[in-house]
Design a protein around this motif. Structure first.
Motif, PDB file in Angstrom:
ATOM      1  N   THR A 194       0.650   3.537   1.756  1.00 34.64           N
ATOM      2  CA  THR A 194       0.823   3.976   3.127  1.00 34.64           C
ATOM      3  C   THR A 194       2.121   3.442   3.712  1.00 34.64           C
ATOM      4  O   THR A 194       2.801   4.135   4.464  1.00 34.64           O
ATOM      5  CB  THR A 194      -0.353   3.498   3.991  1.00 34.64           C
ATOM      6  N   ARG A 204      -3.490   0.916  -3.718  1.00 35.26           N
ATOM      7  CA  ARG A 204      -4.314   0.319  -2.670  1.00 35.26           C
ATOM      8  C   ARG A 204      -5.007  -0.923  -3.207  1.00 35.26           C
ATOM      9  O   ARG A 204      -5.495  -0.926  -4.344  1.00 35.26           O
ATOM     10  CB  ARG A 204      -5.388   1.304  -2.187  1.00 35.26           C
ATOM     11  N   GLU A 244      -0.753   6.600  -5.774  1.00 38.17           N
ATOM     12  CA  GLU A 244      -1.666   5.800  -4.968  1.00 38.17           C
ATOM     13  C   GLU A 244      -1.520   4.343  -5.349  1.00 38.17           C
ATOM     14  O   GLU A 244      -1.382   4.000  -6.530  1.00 38.17           O
ATOM     15  CB  GLU A 244      -3.098   6.266  -5.222  1.00 38.17           C
ATOM     16  N   ARG A 257      -5.088  10.409  -0.010  1.00 35.45           N
ATOM     17  CA  ARG A 257      -5.295   9.155   0.711  1.00 35.45           C
ATOM     18  C   ARG A 257      -4.611   9.148   2.069  1.00 35.45           C
ATOM     19  O   ARG A 257      -4.965   8.368   2.937  1.00 35.45           O
ATOM     20  CB  ARG A 257      -4.757   7.993  -0.120  1.00 35.45           C
ATOM     21  N   SER A 315       0.864  -1.175   0.000  1.00 37.45           N
ATOM     22  CA  SER A 315       0.000   0.000   0.000  1.00 37.45           C
ATOM     23  C   SER A 315       0.893   1.215   0.000  1.00 37.45           C
ATOM     24  O   SER A 315       1.997   1.186   0.559  1.00 37.45           O
ATOM     25  CB  SER A 315      -0.898  -0.011   1.241  1.00 37.45           C
TER      26      SER A 315
END
Lengths: 153, 138
Positions: free
Chosen positions: A104, A119, A117, B10, A102
């Motif tokens: 993140t 995901r 991005e 995000r 991810s």
């Protein structure tokens, strides 16, 4: 280490580090492959594929140059296929992939764009019969990830 | 993460009283209210027009935080329980993990818990806020 040329190569390199322990990978058997793994790989292993079907959005050119758009934002899908000896193992690998792969937690850099991005959006278990004469039953789990990339870098 | 030309949001998150709150979204609108300050000095004899002048007035931000209700206590401790007492509380709105949009002391004017039957997948909350004091923008 050279910069991976594209997002698939970047994910392969990343997963070899992030999930290599779970997949039993080694330098001679990396356990994570791009596009195609070849026959009779020791289980479990993973294959990363770019499903194609990229769609594009364009921004106006901030440099006022002519002939091209400065920024292209592309959306696409990446499939990470896990092949394992049991359905539970394939599912566990898929869940681990959702957690570690991810934007993140993963810092992914590739040459053909800037990753905005990444995901996971869904996972499927794909029925697999025997993959060849005398081969064990293989359980396949496909994790689908949405990515958004901007290029040129 | 490499340097990006644009971002997706995000990574957006909210910090209330130093605690990062799990959310599904935030929105914020920054207001700047100008007073009309036109006087005879704004008259341009060359064009015979009177130009409007404005003087800065109030600055504030307002918006809402949205998320899933957290039975483990994070939501309750940071919104429901604090709503019972008077604020304001220190709020930081983050666009990414490292890029802040605004920080301010804010009051939570409402707590709305949403239970939808049928079709609900989660119990959700919405918390409108308004700054109380000077907002800092980045």
């Amino acid at each position: 280490m050279p910069t991976p040329p594209d997002i698939v190569a970047a994910i392969v390199t990343y997963l070899q580090g992030a999930m290599g322990g779970s997949l039993g990978g080694s330098p001679t058997n990396p356990a994570v492959w791009a596009d195609y793994a070849g026959p009779l790989q020791p289980l479990p292993y993973a294959v990363v594929q770019d499903s194609g079907g990229e769609s594009y959005m364009f921004q106006s050119n901030d440099a006022q140059a002519t002939g091209y758009w400065t920024h292209v934002v592309s959306d696409g899908l990446i499939l990470v296929n896990f092949y394992a000896q049991t359905k539970a193992q394939a599912r566990a690998l898929g869940i681990q992939c959702v957690r570690v792969l991810s934007d993140t937690v993963a810092t992914l850099v590739c040459a053909d764009g800037v990753l905005l991005e990444l995901r996971a959006s869904r996972a499927d278990t794909v029925p697999q019969s025997d993959t060849g004469p005398g081969t064990p039953t293989v359980f396949q789990r496909v994790v689908t990830l949405h990515y958004r990339q901007q290029f040129p870098v | 993460m490499a340097q990006t030309l644009d971002t997706t949001g995000r990574y957006g998150n909210v910090t209330v009283l130093g605690v990062v709150i799990p959310i599904t979204g935030w929105r914020c609108k920054v207001h700047k209210e100008f007073a009309i300050a036109t006087d005879s000095g704004n008259y341009d004899s060359a064009t015979a027009q009177l130009w409007r002048s404005r003087a800065p007035g109030e600055v504030w931000c307002e918006g809402s935080l949205e998320g899933n209700f957290d039975l483990a206590g994070t939501t309750d401790a940071n919104f429901i329980q604090k709503f019972k007492s008077d604020g304001p509380y220190a709020v930081v709105l983050n666009i990414t993990r490292t890029v802040q949009f605004a920080s301010f002391n804010g009051d939570f004017d409402e707590i709305e818990i949403n239970v939808a039957v049928p079709g609900a997948t989660m119990v959700t909350f919405t918390t409108p806020f308004m700054s109380n004091g000077v907002p800092t923008l980045y």
